[in-house]
Design an enzyme around this catalytic site. Structure first.
Site: not given
Ligand code: ADP
Ligand code: SF4
Length: 688
Positions: A31, A169, A172, A265
């Site tokens: 991000c 994806y 997370h 992470d």
């Protein structure tokens, strides 16, 4: 210099399905707070990393449909064809340097807000959304078909935009594919729920759909979080995740594996080492012949080589190391790995995403400024005058100003009062867990060492008279700031009664080794970032009984932006530090502090033989005032300008001090700018 042959293996090309990466350096999705708000800024930032030698450059997560809207967070967006040109910009910027462009498609399922689209959220079963006080509805069969179509369409649009790699994806806790896989979220009784083969169905279908739609020319990658670090309620690397990899092993063209959620992470260095994910991901390569990429804040080329040779990874994945140094691969390739600006693991980059602002980095002041200001991380304009620059103070601001001015070719003199360089960075890096922060100093000292035009003077506490005597044309004050011990800060405009005696300490005292002789000690945290907790930790490690009192509703509340809130609070409890939240300290009599509740509960008294105030700082500006007090003397001495930078101008983050130093260096002798010194996205009428 030619590269060290030990590192040759890092520069081998690797095939990913129908495409080939030129080396093993892989910028995994991250991000950046620019996303669909500023495609030009985003493209310039990614392009810079391609120029720096990364073989693959990925986007952040990219929303594929309005019902997967993560407002207020600013991520990528590919809702329909209108979003293609913004992504094409990035692909062009990345391709210009021979790198592959990757896009991470996702629908965030139960993690969305849909604040912008106002669609109801969707998930495998009825359940609360992760972050908002409303629910996701259970998807029916048609919803599942629709979702597959959105994903397939997004893959086709990705191909049109020019991407070489398209991600499915499932990491997370942020994607529908993963939500369907998670037992705890998926309570369906149809063929998409229940048994493992059913829960994985949608994930497999998405990969198959993508391969079918674009697999002829694009690689299909999977990002999979192999361990949720929550025990039996979540996916475990030695549990069901093995079955996932085993079952889908050869289906995708690449496995990108990590741990979930994001705080594990992108774990901060305070609580985790380089390579902290290795034990969780090592099994993956044993189950697939497809290339595997993983992350772990890797900055050491020797470690990278080991990871490849030991068969743990095929690609060295990096988000933060590529932010701190977009030119990391080039520096290894050119035989100068000591020039790498190593990530310090502070997560200020993450805080930009959390605060919906363009990405920044403590180590790399040019991050996020590639388009706005045209800043390049490795190139600065040559000097524009023969002015000599005196910098007073060798903290992060002074060191960065000296480094960048030196790189520009100016004659620079850097004077530091102490024997040690690095200012607050050197002091703070001695606190528990913060050793990696010393890299802010180390990178700059390594660079300064190579600059013959920069002279460094230690043990040189300068006075105004001495500065005038030198007569250098430019004077830069980077003298930093000191913590107050009187309690003045966010909650107190005036000193707290009883603060001021010898039993009251500041963080500077503790960092200088002046600890209370006896406990119990109350640490009063009115600052709400890391310092209160780290000082409490330091005192507890010295064997003192500690109570941390904070005006916040939770300890270190701002660290929710740097993903440290939970580990910090866990650590305090682990160390037996008592915590009192939502209370102000209103007095200290040498034996106890008096507390006032934020919510009007009766006052409390906590025994304390000493207090540490973590409340606010004051700039060290006496030297500045002394110089300004005699303008004629300055002029006679030939001094053209006196400028404050970093904490001496306004106490703040280390990132702000580094940025301030860099900015000064860039702007010296530069043409005057308008009031707005950077480009921005502004609305303009279509038909003016
Ligand atoms: P910043 O974060 O803005 O870089 P720091 O507090 O880290 O600020 O560093 C300021 C540095 O300036 C400290 O190392 C301090 O010793 C030094 N310093 C302060 N006053 C003087 C002075 N008069 N002469 C030389 N060095 C000084
Ligand atoms: Fe690393 Fe901190 Fe820069 Fe993020 S902000 S890349 S954690 S140095």
């Amino acid at each position: 210099m030619p590269r060290d042959s030990r590192y040759d293996i890092l520069f081998e090309p690797v095939k990913i399905g129908p495409v080939t990466a030129k080396n093993r350096f892989f910028q995994v999705p991250h991000c950046n707070g620019m996303g669909h708000h500023n495609p030009e800024g985003h493209a310039a930032m990614r392009g810079m990393k391609a120029e720096g030698g990364w073989a693959v450059i990925a986007t952040e997560e990219v929303e594929i449909h309005p019902s997967g809207d993560v407002t207020p967070y600013i991520e990528g967006r590919l809702w329909d064809d209108k979003d293609i040109p913004g992504h094409a910009l990035m692909c062009e910027a990345v391709h210009r340097h021979g790198a592959l462009a990757a896009i991470e498609l996702t629908h965030n399922g139960t993690s969305v807000s849909n604040l912008s689209s106002r669609e109801p959220a969707i998930g495998p079963s009825h359940q609360m959304t992760n972050y908002w006080p409303w629910q996701a509805r259970a998807m029916d069969k048609q919803d599942i078909l629709d979702y597959r179509r959105w994903h397939r369409d997004a893959a086709l649009r990705s191909k049109k935009a020019g991407f070489d790699i398209v991600y499915v994806y499932a990491a997370h806790d942020l994607s529908l594919a993963l939500h369907f896989l998670q037992k705890r979220r998926n309570r369906r009784t149809d063929e998409y729920g229940g048994a493992f083969e059913n829960r994985i169905r949608l994930f497999r279908e998405l990969i198959e759909d993508a391969k079918d739609a674009i697999g002829d020319t694009c690689a299909v990658a999977v990002r999979f979080g192999v361990d949720e670090k929550m025990g039996a309620d979540g996916l475990l690397h030695d549990g069901e995740s093995r079955d996932v990899i085993a079952m889908l092993a050869e289906l995708p063209d690449l496995w990108d594996v990590n741990v979930s959620p994001w705080r594990h992470d992108s774990a901060v260095s305070r609580f985790s080492e380089e390579g902290h994910q290795d034990p969780f991901i090592t099994f993956v390569k044993q189950l697939t012949t497809k290339p595997v990429v993983g992350v772990g804040r890797y900055t050491s080329p020797d470690r990278m080589v080991q990871l490849i040779k030991r068969g743990v990874l095929d690609f060295i994945g990096a988000a933060r190391p590529s932010i701190a140094d977009p030119f990391l691969p080039k520096k290894i390739e050119e035989g100068r790995p000591d020039d790498i600006r190593e990530c310090i693991g502070c997560n200020i980059c993450v805080s930009s995403d959390m605060t919906m602002s363009a990405i920044r980095c403590t180590q790399n002041p040019t991050m996020g400024e590639e388009w706005r200001k045209g800043w390049h991380p490795e190139i600065v304009p040559a000097k524009q005058s023969t002015d000599r620059v005196l910098i007073v103070g060798a903290g992060p601001a002074g060191l960065e100003a000296a480094r960048a001015l030196g790189q520009r070719g100016y004659e620079v003199h850097l004077a530091e009062a102490g024997t040690e360089l690095g200012g607050r960075v050197s002091r703070e890096s001695k606190l528990p867990g913060l050793a990696a922060w010393g890299r802010v100093r180390d990178y700059r000292l390594t660079q300064l060492d190579k600059l013959a035009n920069v002279e460094i003077y230690r043990d040189s506490m300068l006075t105004a008279a001495q500065i005038r005597e030198f007569g250098f044309e430019r004077v830069v004050l980077a003298t930093g700031a000191r913590w107050c011990s009187d309690g003045v800060g966010r909650s107190h405009w005036n000193p707290i009664p009883g603060f001021g005696g010898p039993q009251v300490f500041s963080p500077d005292d503790i960092m200088d080794g002046r600890l209370p002789a006896q406990g119990p000690v109350v640490v009063f945290d009115d600052d709400h970032y890391y310092m209160g907790s780290v000082i409490a930790e330091r005192l507890a490690m010295a064997g003192l009984g500690v109570t941390l009192v904070t005006t916040g509703d939770v300890v270190a509340s701002w660290t929710s932006n740097t993903l440290e809130l939970i580990p910090i609070n866990l650590q305090l409890r682990r160390l037996g530090i008592a915590v009192v939240t939502a209370h102000d300290v209103v007095g200290f009599d040498g034996n106890a502090v008096t507390l006032a509740s934020n919510y009007g509960e009766p006052g409390r008294v906590v025994p304390a033989r000493a207090v540490v105030a973590v409340t606010s700082r004051l700039p060290e500006e006496a030297l500045y005032q002394a110089l300004l007090a005699e303008p004629e003397a300055l002029r006679d001495a030939g001094v053209k300008t006196v400028t404050r930078i970093g904490d001496c101008l306004a106490p703040g983050l280390i990132a702000q001090a580094v940025y301030g130093g860099h900015r000064y260096a860039r702007e010296l002798d530069a043409p005057p700018q308008g009031e707005v010194s950077f480009k921005r996205v502004v609305w303009a009428p279509a038909n003016p």
